[in-house]
Design an enzyme around this catalytic site. Sequence first.
Site, PDB file in Angstrom:
ATOM      1  N   SER A 211     -62.915 -18.070  -8.924  1.00  0.00           N
ATOM      2  CA  SER A 211     -64.108 -17.571  -8.536  1.00  0.00           C
ATOM      3  C   SER A 211     -64.488 -18.319  -7.022  1.00  0.00           C
ATOM      4  O   SER A 211     -64.520 -19.659  -7.268  1.00  0.00           O
ATOM      5  CB  SER A 211     -65.276 -17.776  -9.441  1.00  0.00           C
ATOM      6  OG  SER A 211     -66.566 -18.042  -8.597  1.00  0.00           O
TER       7      SER A 211
ATOM      8  N   LYS B 277     -47.456 -43.455  -2.157  1.00  0.00           N
ATOM      9  CA  LYS B 277     -48.204 -44.502  -3.089  1.00  0.00           C
ATOM     10  C   LYS B 277     -47.422 -45.391  -3.950  1.00  0.00           C
ATOM     11  O   LYS B 277     -46.622 -44.576  -4.614  1.00  0.00           O
ATOM     12  CB  LYS B 277     -49.218 -43.725  -4.005  1.00  0.00           C
ATOM     13  CG  LYS B 277     -50.083 -44.513  -4.913  1.00  0.00           C
ATOM     14  CD  LYS B 277     -50.883 -43.657  -5.683  1.00  0.00           C
ATOM     15  CE  LYS B 277     -51.644 -44.487  -6.867  1.00  0.00           C
ATOM     16  NZ  LYS B 277     -52.457 -43.698  -7.745  1.00  0.00           N
TER      17      LYS B 277
ATOM     18  N   ILE C 287     -54.038 -35.285 -13.265  1.00  0.00           N
ATOM     19  CA  ILE C 287     -53.127 -34.263 -12.490  1.00  0.00           C
ATOM     20  C   ILE C 287     -51.816 -34.470 -13.468  1.00  0.00           C
ATOM     21  O   ILE C 287     -50.963 -33.557 -13.909  1.00  0.00           O
ATOM     22  CB  ILE C 287     -52.834 -34.504 -11.096  1.00  0.00           C
ATOM     23  CG1 ILE C 287     -54.116 -34.209 -10.332  1.00  0.00           C
ATOM     24  CG2 ILE C 287     -51.722 -33.636 -10.679  1.00  0.00           C
ATOM     25  CD1 ILE C 287     -54.021 -34.430  -8.955  1.00  0.00           C
TER      26      ILE C 287
ATOM     27  N   VAL D 166     -66.043 -14.576 -14.263  1.00  0.00           N
ATOM     28  CA  VAL D 166     -66.238 -14.290 -15.550  1.00  0.00           C
ATOM     29  C   VAL D 166     -67.406 -14.265 -16.170  1.00  0.00           C
ATOM     30  O   VAL D 166     -68.135 -15.197 -16.231  1.00  0.00           O
ATOM     31  CB  VAL D 166     -65.073 -15.046 -16.420  1.00  0.00           C
ATOM     32  CG1 VAL D 166     -65.087 -14.693 -18.005  1.00  0.00           C
ATOM     33  CG2 VAL D 166     -63.761 -15.148 -15.992  1.00  0.00           C
TER      34      VAL D 166
HETATM   35  P1  FAD Z   1     -61.677 -27.164 -11.296  1.00  0.00           P
HETATM   36  O1  FAD Z   1     -61.154 -27.765 -10.025  1.00  0.00           O
HETATM   37  O2  FAD Z   1     -63.372 -27.788 -11.300  1.00  0.00           O
HETATM   38  O3  FAD Z   1     -61.409 -25.989 -11.155  1.00  0.00           O
HETATM   39  C1  FAD Z   1     -62.248 -24.747 -12.055  1.00  0.00           C
HETATM   40  C2  FAD Z   1     -61.922 -23.455 -11.688  1.00  0.00           C
HETATM   41  O4  FAD Z   1     -62.529 -22.658 -12.619  1.00  0.00           O
HETATM   42  C3  FAD Z   1     -62.255 -23.126 -10.174  1.00  0.00           C
HETATM   43  O5  FAD Z   1     -61.368 -22.388  -9.527  1.00  0.00           O
HETATM   44  C4  FAD Z   1     -63.638 -22.348 -10.484  1.00  0.00           C
HETATM   45  O6  FAD Z   1     -63.724 -21.141  -9.636  1.00  0.00           O
HETATM   46  C5  FAD Z   1     -62.934 -21.457 -11.800  1.00  0.00           C
HETATM   47  N1  FAD Z   1     -64.158 -20.869 -12.818  1.00  0.00           N
HETATM   48  C6  FAD Z   1     -65.024 -21.602 -13.609  1.00  0.00           C
HETATM   49  N2  FAD Z   1     -65.982 -20.832 -13.994  1.00  0.00           N
HETATM   50  C7  FAD Z   1     -65.405 -19.689 -13.815  1.00  0.00           C
HETATM   51  C8  FAD Z   1     -66.025 -18.357 -13.927  1.00  0.00           C
HETATM   52  N3  FAD Z   1     -67.163 -18.269 -14.676  1.00  0.00           N
HETATM   53  N4  FAD Z   1     -65.243 -17.604 -13.666  1.00  0.00           N
HETATM   54  C9  FAD Z   1     -64.048 -17.486 -12.714  1.00  0.00           C
HETATM   55  N5  FAD Z   1     -63.706 -18.836 -12.439  1.00  0.00           N
HETATM   56  C10 FAD Z   1     -64.448 -19.752 -12.809  1.00  0.00           C
HETATM   57  N6  FAD Z   1     -57.084 -36.659 -11.113  1.00  0.00           N
HETATM   58  C11 FAD Z   1     -55.941 -37.355 -10.334  1.00  0.00           C
HETATM   59  O7  FAD Z   1     -55.042 -36.966 -11.017  1.00  0.00           O
HETATM   60  N7  FAD Z   1     -56.218 -38.222  -9.550  1.00  0.00           N
HETATM   61  C12 FAD Z   1     -57.476 -38.641  -9.069  1.00  0.00           C
HETATM   62  O8  FAD Z   1     -57.168 -39.434  -7.997  1.00  0.00           O
HETATM   63  C13 FAD Z   1     -58.703 -38.085  -9.629  1.00  0.00           C
HETATM   64  N8  FAD Z   1     -59.904 -38.248  -9.029  1.00  0.00           N
HETATM   65  C14 FAD Z   1     -60.729 -37.814  -9.617  1.00  0.00           C
HETATM   66  C15 FAD Z   1     -62.087 -38.208  -9.309  1.00  0.00           C
HETATM   67  C16 FAD Z   1     -63.221 -37.701  -9.988  1.00  0.00           C
HETATM   68  C17 FAD Z   1     -64.535 -38.165  -9.654  1.00  0.00           C
HETATM   69  C18 FAD Z   1     -63.226 -36.666 -10.811  1.00  0.00           C
HETATM   70  C19 FAD Z   1     -64.279 -35.955 -11.305  1.00  0.00           C
HETATM   71  C20 FAD Z   1     -61.750 -35.985 -11.265  1.00  0.00           C
HETATM   72  C21 FAD Z   1     -60.771 -36.857 -10.835  1.00  0.00           C
HETATM   73  N9  FAD Z   1     -59.360 -36.420 -10.939  1.00  0.00           N
HETATM   74  C22 FAD Z   1     -58.336 -36.896 -10.573  1.00  0.00           C
HETATM   75  C23 FAD Z   1     -59.328 -35.412 -11.760  1.00  0.00           C
HETATM   76  C24 FAD Z   1     -58.769 -34.015 -11.006  1.00  0.00           C
HETATM   77  O9  FAD Z   1     -59.868 -33.772 -10.087  1.00  0.00           O
HETATM   78  C25 FAD Z   1     -58.796 -32.836 -11.793  1.00  0.00           C
HETATM   79  O10 FAD Z   1     -57.924 -33.125 -13.008  1.00  0.00           O
HETATM   80  C26 FAD Z   1     -57.985 -31.622 -11.189  1.00  0.00           C
HETATM   81  O11 FAD Z   1     -58.799 -31.447  -9.880  1.00  0.00           O
HETATM   82  C27 FAD Z   1     -58.086 -30.258 -12.019  1.00  0.00           C
HETATM   83  O12 FAD Z   1     -59.465 -29.846 -12.016  1.00  0.00           O
HETATM   84  P2  FAD Z   1     -59.381 -28.335 -12.758  1.00  0.00           P
HETATM   85  O13 FAD Z   1     -58.707 -27.339 -12.159  1.00  0.00           O
HETATM   86  O14 FAD Z   1     -59.292 -28.591 -14.257  1.00  0.00           O
HETATM   87  O15 FAD Z   1     -60.909 -27.887 -12.505  1.00  0.00           O
END
Ligand code: FAD
Length: 495
Positions: free
Chosen positions: A40, A79, A347, A186
């Site tokens: 989304s 890094k 990651i 969703v």
């Molecule tokens: P998100 O990026 O939140 O993606 C979620 C997805 O789900 C989005 O596309 C959203 O649109 C979708 N979505 C949600 N609800 C719905 C819905 N109802 N309908 C349709 N789509 C929906 N990791 C590292 O390895 N190194 C780092 O240096 C690091 N620094 C970080 C610093 C902070 C402060 C935080 C909080 C995290 C950090 N991380 C780091 C972790 C890293 O950011 C995440 O592991 C990574 O970005 C994966 O996020 P994600 O894809 O799980 O979630």
Amino acid sequence: MSDKSVQKLVIVGGGTAGWICAAAFARLMGKALSIELVESDAIGTVGVGEATIPQIIRLNTILGLDEREFVKATNGTFKLGIEFVDWGKVGSKYLHTFGDPGLSLAGVPFHQYWSRAAAEGHEHDLWHYSLHQYAADTAKFGKLDRVGDTAMTGLAYAYHFDASLYADYLRAYSKQRGVTRTEGIVSEVARDAESGDITSITLGDGRKVAGDFFIDCTGFRALLLGKELGVGYKDWSHWLPCNSAQAVPSERLKTVVPYTRATAKSAGWQWRIPLQHRTGNGHVYSSNFISDDEAGQVLLEGLDTKPLTEPRPIRFTTGRREAFWSHNCAAIGLASGFLEPLESTSIHLIQSHVSRLIQLFPGNNNARAERNEYNRRCAAEFEQIRDFLILHYHCTTREDSEFWCYCKNMNVPDSVTNKMELFGSSGRVGRDADDLFRVASWVQVMLGQGIMPQSYDPMANQLSDAELAEFLGNVRRLIERATDPLPTHEQFLAQ
Ligand code: FAD
């Protein structure tokens, strides 16, 4: 789960987790499965996650990525480790490098020889014998597999990159390999009345996306595994008390150094991630010990370059899902749990979970044994990383703020106490065989945080005093000789 064969995979969420899943499945199972990813634009992604650990190179190799193109497309940098400032005590500093300091000899790790020398009054710290430290200090970087013709390994490295460019890059990669991208929010989840398996999701405009297996990559929302399937969350914030972050980009550093910096603050810590075009910064803190306004102030005051936007707040709870896979749905990424970013492990967890899921991927929906194995291994991995993170907070002499008093005096899991006691006694590391962090990682962090072993492995007495002095001198000379001809990190990037 039913015996129906798994032909259609639906990934919900298009952040780093969703697109790594899509890319890996497309590459390794693209002919066996039809893959659709729903994301989304209105909700967006968490927008952070820019520092990695060397294991990411394995993912890139599996995906067949060209490093030069990858670094260019993501404005990436290299890094060599993480510099920890003010952690064990105010004024202290050490680099947790991706390499092994020195060179092990006759099966004895180098730090044991150094420890013996230190007990005899040797003036240099362990990092004097670290190839990575020397390269970091001189801001050098290059491809170096081995030091001369010795057994000393060369420069192990990872990347820093722009999180949104990284997601774009993997999106393009996945679409080229047949992944269908669907945009929408969703709004409903349908389940089979008998098995409870997810059968389809419905988007806000009424479109339906059906599937046989679902991966929940919806970030902290955990829409499928958490909300729909009701899998609970183990909260670890009593051991890892930070629950908030504010992130802000700033101008690029004058010298783009090849390491992340993590500076301890009064109620948390601040990251600095050098990219080619800007610097990523964030303050991770516990809102029980500092207000959001104050935390924002600390962040801005700690910047080395001019901020480019206002700080952006993020809330989280450290911990993990009770299960990572339930029914026909696995959660990967933030939906599966969160270990704060101190050691850049999130990651890596995505990558490791995807590869485990592919190894155990069910042919049909009757996969109890695979699910149990997946859940067991993911849980163990989360716990090992958790312990390593706790060490950074607990192993400190700091008592200059309520936060640090809490961390220093909190009860920690026995697994952490045992490691600290063993290292403190004889410099030995009691790690699990499958621990992500190597002996050298535990050694550097325990020493860096202030544990000096009381004694050393008696096997280090195999060398005479003269041989020990010669050995240490040779190691340092080898490091200088290998590093001096390397280009600077900036020159390497420019190439
Ligand atoms: P998100 O990026 O939140 O993606 C979620 C997805 O789900 C989005 O596309 C959203 O649109 C979708 N979505 C949600 N609800 C719905 C819905 N109802 N309908 C349709 N789509 C929906 N990791 C590292 O390895 N190194 C780092 O240096 C690091 N620094 C970080 C610093 C902070 C402060 C935080 C909080 C995290 C950090 N991380 C780091 C972790 C890293 O950011 C995440 O592991 C990574 O970005 C994966 O996020 P994600 O894809 O799980 O979630």
